[in-house]
Design a protein around this motif. Structure first.
Motif, PDB file in Angstrom:
ATOM      1  N   VAL A   1       1.162  -1.549  -0.192  1.00 31.83           N
ATOM      2  CA  VAL A   1      -0.294  -0.188  -0.391  1.00 31.83           C
ATOM      3  C   VAL A   1       0.866   1.386   0.198  1.00 31.83           C
ATOM      4  O   VAL A   1       0.853   2.511  -0.771  1.00 31.83           O
ATOM      5  N   GLY A   2       1.994   0.754   0.483  1.00 28.94           N
ATOM      6  CA  GLY A   2       2.598   2.122   0.992  1.00 28.94           C
ATOM      7  C   GLY A   2       3.455   2.608  -0.979  1.00 28.94           C
ATOM      8  O   GLY A   2       3.308   4.002  -0.918  1.00 28.94           O
TER       9      GLY A   2
ATOM     10  N   THR B   1       0.997   3.759  -2.846  1.00 30.98           N
ATOM     11  CA  THR B   1       0.605   5.518  -2.786  1.00 30.98           C
ATOM     12  C   THR B   1       1.581   6.362  -3.041  1.00 30.98           C
ATOM     13  O   THR B   1       1.644   7.530  -3.710  1.00 30.98           O
TER      14      THR B   1
END
Length: 119
Positions: free
Chosen positions: A86-87, A90
């Motif tokens: 997810v990081g 993003t």
């Protein structure tokens, strides 16, 4: 209460404002194409990293309890891998927005004479 009345000084000298400092580099620079290209490469690498981490974070386990029946399938999620995915995704989205901005500023580059004529 009574306010004290003061008379303006007649000897006050009005100073002229200082000249503006010389203009720095403008926003419209052709080298922004190189920055955008580097960001696109980083976006591709971050997207690949996100997919790789996500696949490591989701583990499916199959337990066969009784022969002849379908096995019991269980899914285990590893938070550290999913969080990393997810990081990375993003960060890739933020870089994509900046890459679009860099391309728009690079395309809008104008020669100096044309820019001065518009003013």
């Amino acid at each position: 209460m009574t306010e004290a009345v003061t008379e303006p000084d007649s000897e006050t000298v009005m100073e002229e404002p200082e000249a503006a400092p010389p203009a720095g580099p403008s926003l419209h620079q052709p080298r922004r194409w190189l920055i955008a290209a580097g960001e696109i490469v980083a976006i591709v690498l971050l997207a690949w990293l996100a997919v790789w981490c996500w696949n490591r974070g989701v583990v499916r386990l199959a337990y066969s309890i009784i022969e002849g029946q379908e096995p019991l399938i269980s899914t285990r999620y590893h938070g550290n891998w999913i969080g990393t995915a997810v990081g990375a995704l993003t960060l890739a989205v933020i870089l994509a927005l900046d890459a679009v901005r860099q391309v728009v500023l690079a395309v809008r580059t104008r020669p100096q004479k044309a820019a001065e004529a518009d003013v």
